[in-house]
Design a protein around this motif. Structure first.
Motif, PDB file in Angstrom:
ATOM      1  N   ASP A 253       8.397   1.333   2.774  1.00  0.00           N
ATOM      2  CA  ASP A 253       7.120   0.955   2.166  1.00  0.00           C
ATOM      3  C   ASP A 253       6.392  -0.086   3.011  1.00  0.00           C
ATOM      4  O   ASP A 253       5.171  -0.057   3.145  1.00  0.00           O
TER       5      ASP A 253
ATOM      6  N   LEU B 286       0.846  -1.199   0.000  1.00  0.00           N
ATOM      7  CA  LEU B 286       0.000   0.000   0.000  1.00  0.00           C
ATOM      8  C   LEU B 286       0.881   1.249   0.000  1.00  0.00           C
ATOM      9  O   LEU B 286       0.962   1.986   0.963  1.00  0.00           O
ATOM     10  N   SER B 287       1.566   1.385  -1.115  1.00  0.00           N
ATOM     11  CA  SER B 287       2.391   2.567  -1.341  1.00  0.00           C
ATOM     12  C   SER B 287       2.272   2.819  -2.838  1.00  0.00           C
ATOM     13  O   SER B 287       2.594   1.947  -3.646  1.00  0.00           O
ATOM     14  N   ASP B 288       1.764   3.969  -3.196  1.00  0.00           N
ATOM     15  CA  ASP B 288       1.489   4.198  -4.618  1.00  0.00           C
ATOM     16  C   ASP B 288       2.756   4.250  -5.462  1.00  0.00           C
ATOM     17  O   ASP B 288       2.739   3.944  -6.645  1.00  0.00           O
ATOM     18  N   ARG B 289       3.876   4.598  -4.815  1.00  0.00           N
ATOM     19  CA  ARG B 289       5.141   4.567  -5.538  1.00  0.00           C
ATOM     20  C   ARG B 289       5.426   3.146  -6.052  1.00  0.00           C
ATOM     21  O   ARG B 289       5.782   2.938  -7.208  1.00  0.00           O
TER      22      ARG B 289
ATOM     23  N   ARG C 183       3.160   0.631  -6.261  1.00  0.00           N
ATOM     24  CA  ARG C 183       2.059   0.172  -7.116  1.00  0.00           C
ATOM     25  C   ARG C 183       2.204   0.677  -8.546  1.00  0.00           C
ATOM     26  O   ARG C 183       1.838  -0.001  -9.492  1.00  0.00           O
ATOM     27  N   GLU C 184       2.728   1.889  -8.678  1.00  0.00           N
ATOM     28  CA  GLU C 184       2.895   2.469 -10.006  1.00  0.00           C
ATOM     29  C   GLU C 184       3.771   1.562 -10.880  1.00  0.00           C
ATOM     30  O   GLU C 184       3.586   1.454 -12.085  1.00  0.00           O
TER      31      GLU C 184
ATOM     32  N   LYS D 144      -5.492   2.229  -6.563  1.00  0.00           N
ATOM     33  CA  LYS D 144      -4.505   2.858  -5.686  1.00  0.00           C
ATOM     34  C   LYS D 144      -4.744   2.430  -4.238  1.00  0.00           C
ATOM     35  O   LYS D 144      -5.804   1.917  -3.896  1.00  0.00           O
ATOM     36  N   SER D 145      -3.761   2.719  -3.406  1.00  0.00           N
ATOM     37  CA  SER D 145      -3.844   2.345  -1.991  1.00  0.00           C
ATOM     38  C   SER D 145      -5.109   2.869  -1.337  1.00  0.00           C
ATOM     39  O   SER D 145      -5.793   2.148  -0.601  1.00  0.00           O
ATOM     40  N   SER D 146      -5.409   4.129  -1.607  1.00  0.00           N
ATOM     41  CA  SER D 146      -6.552   4.738  -0.918  1.00  0.00           C
ATOM     42  C   SER D 146      -7.854   4.020  -1.290  1.00  0.00           C
ATOM     43  O   SER D 146      -8.741   3.850  -0.466  1.00  0.00           O
ATOM     44  N   ARG D 147      -7.952   3.580  -2.543  1.00  0.00           N
ATOM     45  CA  ARG D 147      -9.152   2.861  -2.978  1.00  0.00           C
ATOM     46  C   ARG D 147      -9.255   1.509  -2.274  1.00  0.00           C
ATOM     47  O   ARG D 147     -10.332   1.089  -1.864  1.00  0.00           O
TER      48      ARG D 147
END
Lengths: 375, 368
Positions: free
Chosen positions: B217, B171-174, B176-177, B185-188
């Motif tokens: 992370d 859960l780190s968008d860096r 996940r990208e 994304k993490s927030s979702r």
């Protein structure tokens, strides 16, 4: 009790058989690991060793029928095999024809047989073949030495040595000297199983008694052949049998100093007559730790990844082990009994396992001399 | 050495420092104490369930995944009802109490497919449906133009009981990208879980590590779970597992047929080797220590093998997860441990714990 044992270990004093029993029964794996790591650090610092080696089994035909063994066959039985000396030379040639990648000065990047498995040691053990004469084994060693003069030959368990003595009518000392003359460099530690007679009678009644195994090793050490020692655990023995086993090894080592490494071997249940279950990962780590703490006169304790799996072997480096064996390349004995690992790991994979455990990876030769340190 | 100054929980900063610097045995000892505090009875639980991957067609095509196919690939599939019912019958016959129903993000399915499927399962079987990880929930919501809350509510009334914690990865968008650029994304992911918890559905949470993440992370991930759990209390368990590089684009040498749609970015994704046992136990232990508000930590025998899973029981884990009568996704990445329920029971016992079958909500059903 644990505090008293801890003080002994930290002071570099020897622990008793009772202490070892207590440690085996303890469920404090963290203290066991810490004490074993202390001993390992005192002996070898942060180093953990591996070797580029290859296993060869000349035959699985064996006059013994040990109940824990899934490898052996009778003559004529399906699956029985015998390698000729040429076959053995052929197998060794595959890895030896070229130098390992990254190992050195190969000037020929277009070499046809680039193999990542160049090796410096061959490990040869096999069944007790009913027909092969002693001379066959000497010829095997001479042929290997002639073809690969730099290759270290680590061969024949104490059980095979005893068999050679019986089939040739020569003394143990004679047999060992003759083999040494033909090229034997050192001996593995197999066939020890569990020394105590009652267990041996249930496991492997035809195999030489524990006393004879120790006698062979003592003789080997006396004629200048260094050996390893093993213990096969997790079948029908109890903790007292394990401690008795370790204690006999420690006493012999006090006299000879000829053992290089102790290797606890986890029993594998598949395709054997005694069946049972795999050892637990926790038992594997505890056995490693207690062995390291108890065998204060052994320089090295090995986590043989073929039998423990690469994951438990790596963890064992935090429970007293300082050696993870080697590249192996081809393994038949453990895999006949349901081996949980692959048959080979590359030097790069071994280095990675060691480094990720926080140790310094050292490639060694057959006598634990440093070949290369991987920073 | 590790000391805990007082009874307050450890901070992110402390966790990061511990994770990076503490020796594994020290971390393990602490995690073992934390586990004993929550589960003093020395029981290790497991659930008998069956994984049913209803489709492998997926529009996300995550680089670490070896399971996905395009709809027109020769080996793409969508299971029909009868096949699914047959699998459930077999699971029940084997003592199963749960099915794990998960699949790819199939472009031609909308919420009515899922509602019909859930209803037809629930009409026929008394079994807990643990289904649809957050990426699937979001995809179903988007395909049918519904909010997450509406989607969950509809699925719940159709028979969905609980939600698996997959798709969390890190859960780190860096991260996940790079790993899963098309995945939510993490927030979702957190939003789906929060909404589910608010509707009274329990869920698990996972973390897939050992790819390209940093220690920071990992702690960020744990912290996101801990914060949400403080608000909802809806997570039943946390399940860390290791990235398996076989047959994926992240692997050093991706197979040609799996490299469709590959971009220049994938060259950065090379993972040399899977996380080792030492790294696994380190993550497991810090998870047990940090997640003081999550009751259960699962050992992942599927990715670690039984022996390491046994050791994991002393490094923070108290549950062996599921018997996984079928596990297509990990098997597709080349890891396959053939393990029966009896093997799991035996492994728990020889590790010194009492094996107990549980249900989805960690109620004990049967001791062995």
């Amino acid at each position: 009790m644990l505090t008293a044992i801890r003080e002994k270990v930290l002071a570099g004093k020897r622990i008793s058989d009772e202490d070892a029993m207590y440690l085996f029964a303890s469920d404090d794996i963290f203290t066991l690991g810490a004490l074993a790591s202390h001993v390992a650090y005192r002996k070898n610092g942060r180093k953990a060793f591996f070797i580029r080696n290859r296993h060869v089994n000349p035959t699985n035909i064996c006059v013994n029928r040990c109940k824990f063994c899934a490898f052996s066959r009778s003559q004529g039985q399906e699956g029985a095999f015998e390698l000729t000396i040429d076959d053995i030379i052929g197998k060794l040639g595959k890895g030896q024809a070229t130098k390992a990648k990254g190992m050195g000065k190969s000037r020929s990047p277009r070499s046809v047989h680039v193999s990542p498995h160049g090796f410096s040691e061959v490990h040869i053990v096999g069944g007790l073949h009913p027909d092969w004469p002693f001379e066959h084994y000497r010829n095997m060693l001479s042929a290997i030495r002639k073809r690969f003069p730099k290759l270290h030959i680590k061969a024949f368990t104490a059980v095979e040595i005893d068999y050679f003595s019986r089939i040739s009518g020569r003394s143990l000392e004679d047999v060992l000297r003759a083999l040494k003359q033909s090229g034997l460099g050192s001996m593995p530690g197999g066939g020890a199983e569990i020394f105590r007679e009652e267990i041996r009678n249930r496991l492997c009644p035809e195999k030489i008694p524990g006393e004879r195994w120790l006698e062979v090793m003592e003789t080997a050490h006396r004629v200048g052949i260094r050996t390893n020692a093993t213990m096969l655990y997790g079948h029908v023995e109890d903790l007292a049998d394990r401690v008795d086993h370790l204690s006999r090894l420690r006493r012999l080592q006090d006299r000879t100093k000829g053992f290089q490494a102790f290797i606890p071997l986890a029993y594998h249940p598949k395709n054997t007559e005694i069946e049972g279950s795999y050892t637990s990962g926790i038992d594997d780590l505890k056995t490693m730790a207690v062995s390291r703490i108890f065998l204060d006169n052994f320089d090295h304790v090995k986590a043989y990844w073929i039998m423990l799996g690469e994951k438990i072997s790596q963890l064992a480096l935090l429970f007293g082990a300082d050696d993870i064996d080697g590249t192996i390349i081809e393994e038949k004995i453990t895999h006949s009994a349901g081996g949980l690992s692959g048959e080979k790991l590359t030097a790069g994979q071994l280095v990675n396992l060691i480094q990720k455990a926080g140790k310094v990876a050292v490639e060694r030769d057959s006598f634990y001399k440093t070949v290369r340190v991987y920073p | 050495m590790i000391t805990q100054e007082d009874n307050s929980r450890i901070s992110r900063k402390e966790a990061l420092s511990l994770f990076k610097n503490a020796d594994l045995l020290g971390l393990g000892m602490w995690a073992d104490m934390a586990r004993k505090g929550l589960h003093p009875e020395e029981i290790c639980t497991f659930v008998v369930d069956r994984n049913i991957n209803y489709t492998n067609v997926c529009i996300n095509k995550c680089t670490f995944c070896a399971f996905w196919r395009d709809a027109d690939d020769a080996d793409a599939y969508l299971l029909d009802r009868e096949t699914i019912f047959g699998k459930i019958e077999e699971a029940i016959a084997m003592g199963g109490t749960q099915i794990l129903l998960q699949g790819g993000l199939h472009p031609n399915l909308d919420i009515s497919f899922y509602v019909d499927l859930l209803r037809s399962v629930k009409e026929r079987f008394d079994i807990n449906v643990h289904g649809f990880s957050p990426p699937e929930i979001c995809y179903i919501a988007d395909a049918s133009d519904l909010t997450i809350r509406e989607t969950l509510s509809i699925l719940k009334s159709a028979g969905l009981d609980s939600i698996p914690g997959g798709g969390a990865e890190i859960l780190s968008d860096r991260v996940r990208e790079v790993l899963s650029p098309k995945k939510i994304k993490s927030s979702r992911w957190l939003e789906v879980m929060e909404a589910a918890h608010r509707l009274g559905m329990r869920t698990t949470a996972t973390m897939m590590f050992g790819s390209i993440e940093t220690p920071e992370d990992i702690i960020t991930h744990l912290d996101a779970i801990r914060q949400l759990q403080d608000r909802t209390g809806g997570f039943t368990a946390f399940i860390p597992w290791t990235f398996q590089p076989g047959n994926t684009e992240l692997e050093e040498t991706g197979r040609v047929e799996r490299t469709k749609g590959r971009t220049a970015r994938t060259s950065k994704l090379r993972v040399q080797s899977p996380a080792t046992a030492v790294e696994y136990l380190r993550v497991l232990a810090i998870s047990r220590i940090y997640l003081d508000n999550v009751d259960n930590i699962q050992a992942s025998w599927v990715t670690q093998g039984l022996k390491t899973a046994q050791v994991a029981l002393r490094f923070g884990a108290n549950d062996f997860g599921s018997t996984m009568i079928e596990e297509n996704v990990v098997a597709a990445a080349g890891v396959s441990y053939a393990v029966s329920t009896n093997d799991i029971i035996g492994a728990i016992r020889t590790a010194g714990f009492v094996p107990a079958q549980r249900d989805t909500h960690y109620n004990l059903l049967r001791f062995f």
